[in-house]
Design a protein around this motif. Structure first.
Motif: not given
Length: 95
Positions: A4-7, A25-29
């Motif tokens: 996961r790339t976003l908190t 969701a796409e940015k956070a993987n």
């Protein structure tokens, strides 16, 4: 396993700034479902479904007060599919 790339805080900020859950969701993987779970967990006020593609503004307070001009609507209201929780609640309370 995907990382996961976003908190949670970054996810909430992006949503509150108007970004769609799909793009977050796409940015956070992660999946859209996880984004929705994060927003629910933190009790974030949600936009109505499909509001990003709506070309018109819905007056959700329209049925808050009743007038004689609106009486003709009363007979057919039960046939309407109302996607707004606020409008649906107002109609039920008035009826």
């Amino acid at each position: 396993m995907r990382k996961r790339t976003l908190t949670d805080e970054e996810t909430i900020k992006k949503y509150q700034s108007g970004e769609r859950t799909v793009s977050i969701a796409e940015k956070a993987n992660v999946s859209v479902r996880l984004i929705n779970q994060i927003l629910s967990k933190h009790k974030v006020d949600r936009r109505p479904k499909g509001s990003w593609r709506r070309e018109y503004k819905v007056n959700e307070q329209y049925f808050r007060t009743w007038s004689n001009n609106m009486a003709y609507m009363k007979t057919g209201v039960h046939l309407l599919i109302i996607n707004s929780k606020i409008m649906r609640t107002n109609l039920i309370e008035l009826h």
